[in-house]
Scaffold this active site. Structure first.
Site, mmCIF file in Angstrom:
data_model
loop_
_atom_site.group_PDB
_atom_site.id
_atom_site.type_symbol
_atom_site.label_atom_id
_atom_site.label_comp_id
_atom_site.label_asym_id
_atom_site.label_seq_id
_atom_site.Cartn_x
_atom_site.Cartn_y
_atom_site.Cartn_z
ATOM 1 N N ASP A 112 36.979 -8.365 35.338
ATOM 2 C CA ASP A 112 37.156 -8.311 33.894
ATOM 3 C C ASP A 112 37.439 -6.862 33.508
ATOM 4 O O ASP A 112 37.376 -5.962 34.342
ATOM 5 C CB ASP A 112 35.931 -8.886 33.172
ATOM 6 C CG ASP A 112 34.713 -8.002 33.328
ATOM 7 O OD1 ASP A 112 34.810 -6.920 33.955
ATOM 8 O OD2 ASP A 112 33.650 -8.381 32.818
ATOM 9 N N SER A 113 37.753 -6.625 32.236
ATOM 10 C CA SER A 113 38.185 -5.282 31.839
ATOM 11 C C SER A 113 37.029 -4.382 31.444
ATOM 12 O O SER A 113 37.210 -3.201 31.204
ATOM 13 C CB SER A 113 39.124 -5.394 30.645
ATOM 14 O OG SER A 113 38.382 -5.855 29.518
ATOM 15 N N GLY A 114 35.841 -4.930 31.351
ATOM 16 C CA GLY A 114 34.710 -4.154 30.855
ATOM 17 C C GLY A 114 34.501 -4.315 29.366
ATOM 18 O O GLY A 114 33.450 -3.967 28.836
ATOM 19 N N GLY A 115 35.505 -4.845 28.683
ATOM 20 C CA GLY A 115 35.432 -4.980 27.226
ATOM 21 C C GLY A 115 34.224 -5.789 26.774
ATOM 22 O O GLY A 115 33.443 -5.333 25.947
ATOM 23 N N GLY A 137 36.524 -14.747 23.956
ATOM 24 C CA GLY A 137 35.791 -14.883 22.701
ATOM 25 C C GLY A 137 35.251 -16.265 22.431
ATOM 26 O O GLY A 137 34.933 -16.594 21.285
ATOM 27 N N CYS A 159 25.475 -30.412 49.109
ATOM 28 C CA CYS A 159 25.308 -28.992 49.429
ATOM 29 C C CYS A 159 24.205 -28.805 50.478
ATOM 30 O O CYS A 159 23.399 -29.705 50.727
ATOM 31 C CB CYS A 159 25.009 -28.188 48.167
ATOM 32 S SG CYS A 159 23.289 -28.198 47.630
ATOM 33 N N ASP A 218 34.880 -19.167 34.600
ATOM 34 C CA ASP A 218 33.836 -18.366 35.252
ATOM 35 C C ASP A 218 32.589 -18.438 34.387
ATOM 36 O O ASP A 218 32.682 -18.649 33.167
ATOM 37 C CB ASP A 218 34.235 -16.889 35.368
ATOM 38 C CG ASP A 218 33.995 -16.144 34.061
ATOM 39 O OD1 ASP A 218 34.815 -16.313 33.140
ATOM 40 O OD2 ASP A 218 32.973 -15.441 33.932
ATOM 41 N N CYS A 265 20.692 -29.588 49.075
ATOM 42 C CA CYS A 265 20.380 -31.017 48.858
ATOM 43 C C CYS A 265 20.359 -31.797 50.166
ATOM 44 O O CYS A 265 19.665 -32.814 50.263
ATOM 45 C CB CYS A 265 21.363 -31.630 47.870
ATOM 46 S SG CYS A 265 21.127 -30.978 46.201
ATOM 47 N N GLN A 272 42.525 -13.695 21.494
ATOM 48 C CA GLN A 272 41.301 -13.615 20.702
ATOM 49 C C GLN A 272 41.528 -14.307 19.354
ATOM 50 O O GLN A 272 42.490 -15.038 19.208
ATOM 51 C CB GLN A 272 40.878 -12.141 20.518
ATOM 52 C CG GLN A 272 40.279 -11.513 21.785
ATOM 53 C CD GLN A 272 38.885 -12.046 22.125
ATOM 54 O OE1 GLN A 272 38.286 -12.803 21.361
ATOM 55 N NE2 GLN A 272 38.365 -11.657 23.301
ATOM 56 N N ASP A 311 40.171 -5.900 25.849
ATOM 57 C CA ASP A 311 40.220 -6.608 24.570
ATOM 58 C C ASP A 311 38.939 -6.373 23.791
ATOM 59 O O ASP A 311 37.949 -5.916 24.346
ATOM 60 C CB ASP A 311 40.415 -8.119 24.796
ATOM 61 C CG ASP A 311 39.221 -8.748 25.515
ATOM 62 O OD1 ASP A 311 38.592 -8.053 26.338
ATOM 63 O OD2 ASP A 311 38.925 -9.922 25.256
HETATM 64 ZN ZN LIG Z 1 23.028 -29.710 45.910
#
Ligand SMILES: [Zn+2]
Length: 378
Positions: free
Chosen positions: A99-102, A221, A311, A271, A314, A194, A153
């Protein structure tokens, strides 16, 4: 095309199938292919908390996100660069997005000051004073060396029209500066739409951002306190305008229902810190909501978190064992629950991708929202 434009062929997006609005695609990056829709776990400080890269690979993670703000402050972009860049530094040879840090800088509240030039802020670590501008955000991300980098941004609170218009216009000016500042041709710069919850601003922003021929576009946003109805209508407004042939990334969104609704409306990338943050707070994501594994009701439970999940956690561990680890304050609990939580979102995106290829998206998404006991097994 300038030298800084992404080199042709290095970064490409190919749509393989659509089912109504939902899309299945393949994204080519310098560190390999990403099949979309995709969930990207967040490795804030060049590590997905409590998990090794080998574990992430076993889960089937295709691409990670890392944070410019955090890496800029510690250890410093120059350190990462001198150690061969982010992929080598954190031993992750698959694609990375920074990301840009914004977003982090704007979250600092009283610690930051915004102008058209950029943002000055105080480090949350030691109070030292720094400035991010569109140019420095690009320079830092070029030092880190991710495959996909984000435009700088401004991400304001979503519900004040006048301020959102100001911030949107600033974001647009900053995108122009980011494009001009970019010097590496082996990284893809995504622009960010945005405009808060205001459909007029969102439409204007989507039109402006997509007037740049970029390798991908993001919706920023959202998931910052607005209503779900506002989030969904904003996604619809923006995705009607963004070019169909480019990837669309919905920033900061990562629950089972939100992924389903986003994918349904044509989003390709997601994300969120939620799966690992919840895991550290003993909470497991399931298709029907969250389970708090520290609760006494799990003391004698021999069942896994989710009987439909395949997984590592589990397959091998009971809720009773996980509760025991939590009660005994063993750090393995965070690892095992994180494995499950990330798997849930990675698997969801993968299942829905297959359903888009088969034109059965609606049925597949309904199945994901059914109670666990109703899910067919085997
Ligand atoms: Zn699982």
């Amino acid at each position: 095309m300038t030298n800084s434009a992404t080199e042709p062929g290095i970064f490409e997006f190919h749509l393989e199938a659509c089912d109504n609005g939902a899309r299945a695609g393949v994204l080519r990056t310098p560190h390999g292919l990403v099949e979309t829709p995709v969930f990207m776990p967040v490795g804030t400080k060049a590590t997905v908390k409590s998990l090794t890269p080998a574990q992430l690979e076993e889960i089937g993670v295709q691409i990670l996100l890392s944070n410019t703000y955090h890496l800029f402050l510690r250890p410093g972009a120059d350190v990462v660069q001198s150690l061969g860049g982010l992929h080598q530094f954190m031993h992750w040879e698959k694609p990375i997005l920074t990301d840009s840090g914004g977003y982090q800088v704007f979250s600092l509240g009283a610690l930051r000051k915004i102008s058209d030039e950029g943002v000055t802020f105080k480090s949350h670590i030691d109070g030292s004073l720094h400035e991010f501008t569109p140019e420095s955000a690009i320079r830092i991300q070029e030092s880190l060396g991710a495959d996909i980098i984000m435009a700088f941004d401004e991400c304001p609170a979503p519900d004040e029209h006048e301020y959102n218009e100001t911030a949107m216009n600033r974001t647009h000016q900053w995108l122009t500066r980011c494009v001009q500042a970019k010097s590496r041709s082996d990284q893809a710069l995504f622009g960010i739409v945005q405009g808060g919850i205001f459909q007029d601003l969102r439409a204007k922003s989507a039109e402006f951002i997509s007037s740049f021929d970029l390798p991908g576009y993001a919706i920023g946003g959202l998931s910052v306190g607005e209503s779900r109805a506002n989030m969904l209508s904003t996604i619809e407004t923006v995705n009607q305008i963004l070019p169909a042939e480019k990837p669309r990334y919905l920033m900061g969104v990562g629950t089972v229902p939100d992924l389903i609704e986003g994918i349904k409306r044509g989003v390709d990338m997601f994300d969120c810190v939620l799966p690992t943050r919840l895991a550290r707070h003993h909470s497991a994501l399931t298709r029907t909501g969250r389970i708090n594994l520290s609760n006494a009701e799990h003391t004698f439970s021999s069942t896994p978190i989710d009987e439909a999940c395949t997984c590592y956690t589990c397959r091998n561990f009971s809720r009773a064992y996980l509760r025991h680890l939590i009660t005994a304050k063993e750090m393995l609990s965070a690892t095992l629950i994180s494995i499950h939580n990330i798997t849930t979102l990675v698997q969801l995106a993968k299942d829905l991708r297959q359903s888009i290829m088969n034109r059965t998206f609606d049925a597949a998404s309904r199945k994901w929202l059914q109670p666990i006991s109703h899910v067919e097994k085997g």
